[in-house]
Design a protein around this motif. Structure first.
Motif, mmCIF file in Angstrom:
data_model
loop_
_atom_site.group_PDB
_atom_site.id
_atom_site.type_symbol
_atom_site.label_atom_id
_atom_site.label_comp_id
_atom_site.label_asym_id
_atom_site.label_seq_id
_atom_site.Cartn_x
_atom_site.Cartn_y
_atom_site.Cartn_z
ATOM 1 N N GLU A 1 12.498 -0.037 12.568
ATOM 2 C CA GLU A 1 13.394 1.047 12.159
ATOM 3 C C GLU A 1 14.831 0.571 12.326
ATOM 4 O O GLU A 1 15.122 -0.277 13.155
ATOM 5 C CB GLU A 1 13.163 2.290 13.023
ATOM 6 C CG GLU A 1 11.778 2.859 12.865
ATOM 7 C CD GLU A 1 11.534 4.071 13.770
ATOM 8 O OE1 GLU A 1 12.475 4.534 14.439
ATOM 9 O OE2 GLU A 1 10.390 4.526 13.799
ATOM 10 N N MET B 1 21.547 8.029 8.320
ATOM 11 C CA MET B 1 20.196 8.104 7.781
ATOM 12 C C MET B 1 19.369 6.949 8.355
ATOM 13 O O MET B 1 19.792 5.805 8.340
ATOM 14 C CB MET B 1 20.241 8.022 6.255
ATOM 15 C CG MET B 1 18.922 7.978 5.609
ATOM 16 S SD MET B 1 19.153 7.925 3.817
ATOM 17 C CE MET B 1 17.506 7.788 3.302
ATOM 18 N N GLU C 1 6.245 7.651 4.206
ATOM 19 C CA GLU C 1 6.142 6.630 3.150
ATOM 20 C C GLU C 1 5.747 5.282 3.751
ATOM 21 O O GLU C 1 4.915 4.566 3.206
ATOM 22 C CB GLU C 1 7.476 6.465 2.422
ATOM 23 C CG GLU C 1 7.837 7.557 1.473
ATOM 24 C CD GLU C 1 9.190 7.263 0.845
ATOM 25 O OE1 GLU C 1 9.210 6.568 -0.191
ATOM 26 O OE2 GLU C 1 10.207 7.713 1.395
ATOM 27 N N ARG C 2 6.379 4.942 4.858
ATOM 28 C CA ARG C 2 6.077 3.672 5.512
ATOM 29 C C ARG C 2 4.620 3.624 5.968
ATOM 30 O O ARG C 2 3.948 2.617 5.788
ATOM 31 C CB ARG C 2 6.984 3.439 6.714
ATOM 32 C CG ARG C 2 6.598 2.145 7.447
ATOM 33 C CD ARG C 2 7.286 1.929 8.733
ATOM 34 N NE ARG C 2 6.994 2.980 9.701
ATOM 35 C CZ ARG C 2 7.685 3.146 10.815
ATOM 36 N NH1 ARG C 2 8.695 2.360 11.089
ATOM 37 N NH2 ARG C 2 7.374 4.106 11.650
ATOM 38 N N ARG D 1 16.224 4.356 8.395
ATOM 39 C CA ARG D 1 15.336 3.664 7.469
ATOM 40 C C ARG D 1 14.115 3.193 8.255
ATOM 41 O O ARG D 1 14.225 2.759 9.398
ATOM 42 C CB ARG D 1 16.034 2.456 6.845
ATOM 43 C CG ARG D 1 17.286 2.791 6.052
ATOM 44 C CD ARG D 1 16.990 3.293 4.685
ATOM 45 N NE ARG D 1 16.452 2.165 3.915
ATOM 46 C CZ ARG D 1 15.973 2.261 2.709
ATOM 47 N NH1 ARG D 1 15.930 3.402 2.115
ATOM 48 N NH2 ARG D 1 15.509 1.220 2.084
ATOM 49 N N TRP E 1 11.431 -1.622 3.041
ATOM 50 C CA TRP E 1 12.105 -0.462 3.630
ATOM 51 C C TRP E 1 11.746 0.812 2.885
ATOM 52 O O TRP E 1 11.588 0.810 1.670
ATOM 53 C CB TRP E 1 13.610 -0.675 3.633
ATOM 54 C CG TRP E 1 13.999 -1.791 4.546
ATOM 55 C CD1 TRP E 1 14.317 -3.070 4.189
ATOM 56 C CD2 TRP E 1 14.061 -1.745 5.971
ATOM 57 N NE1 TRP E 1 14.576 -3.824 5.303
ATOM 58 C CE2 TRP E 1 14.439 -3.031 6.420
ATOM 59 C CE3 TRP E 1 13.848 -0.753 6.917
ATOM 60 C CZ2 TRP E 1 14.594 -3.335 7.758
ATOM 61 C CZ3 TRP E 1 14.012 -1.059 8.261
ATOM 62 C CH2 TRP E 1 14.386 -2.335 8.667
ATOM 63 N N PHE E 2 11.674 1.916 3.650
ATOM 64 C CA PHE E 2 11.287 3.221 3.109
ATOM 65 C C PHE E 2 12.218 4.295 3.652
ATOM 66 O O PHE E 2 12.795 4.144 4.735
ATOM 67 C CB PHE E 2 9.834 3.534 3.501
ATOM 68 C CG PHE E 2 8.880 2.460 3.075
ATOM 69 C CD1 PHE E 2 8.305 2.481 1.815
ATOM 70 C CD2 PHE E 2 8.586 1.403 3.910
ATOM 71 C CE1 PHE E 2 7.448 1.474 1.410
ATOM 72 C CE2 PHE E 2 7.727 0.386 3.518
ATOM 73 C CZ PHE E 2 7.159 0.425 2.258
ATOM 74 N N ASP E 3 12.348 5.379 2.909
ATOM 75 C CA ASP E 3 13.230 6.477 3.302
ATOM 76 C C ASP E 3 12.617 7.399 4.338
ATOM 77 O O ASP E 3 13.334 8.131 5.013
ATOM 78 C CB ASP E 3 13.643 7.300 2.079
ATOM 79 C CG ASP E 3 14.540 6.512 1.138
ATOM 80 O OD1 ASP E 3 15.325 5.670 1.628
ATOM 81 O OD2 ASP E 3 14.456 6.737 -0.076
ATOM 82 N N SER E 4 11.303 7.387 4.461
ATOM 83 C CA SER E 4 10.660 8.272 5.438
ATOM 84 C C SER E 4 9.560 7.528 6.185
ATOM 85 O O SER E 4 8.997 6.544 5.699
ATOM 86 C CB SER E 4 10.073 9.506 4.750
ATOM 87 O OG SER E 4 8.906 9.176 4.036
ATOM 88 N N ALA F 1 20.802 3.364 8.801
ATOM 89 C CA ALA F 1 21.437 2.865 7.566
ATOM 90 C C ALA F 1 22.939 3.020 7.623
ATOM 91 O O ALA F 1 23.498 3.730 8.362
ATOM 92 C CB ALA F 1 20.879 3.594 6.360
#
Length: 69
Positions: free
Chosen positions: A66, A1, A37-38, A3, A31-34, A69
């Protein structure tokens, strides 16, 4: 995944870089999952804050980063 992050540092001329304050090597990450979002967070962090005086500027450097993870 993967980040998606924002690296926050201080400009070279920032008084907060003094050794007795944050120091020249200070940095922080969010940090963001997508990526979306960032990008929303980056836009929000880049805008002029309402509690700043006219003529003041945000004293931070924002950089997209980036990592896996």
């Amino acid at each position: 995944m993967k980040r998606y992050g924002i690296r926050i540092t201080l400009p070279q001329d920032s008084t907060l870089r003094a050794p007795h304050l944050l120091g020249p090597e200070w940095e922080s990450f969010r940090w963001f999952d997508s990526e979306a979002e960032r990008e929303r967070a980056l836009a929000e962090m880049s805008r002029t804050l309402p509690n700043y005086r006219r003529g003041d500027r945000v004293s931070q450097v924002l950089e997209r980063v980036e990592r896996d993870a």
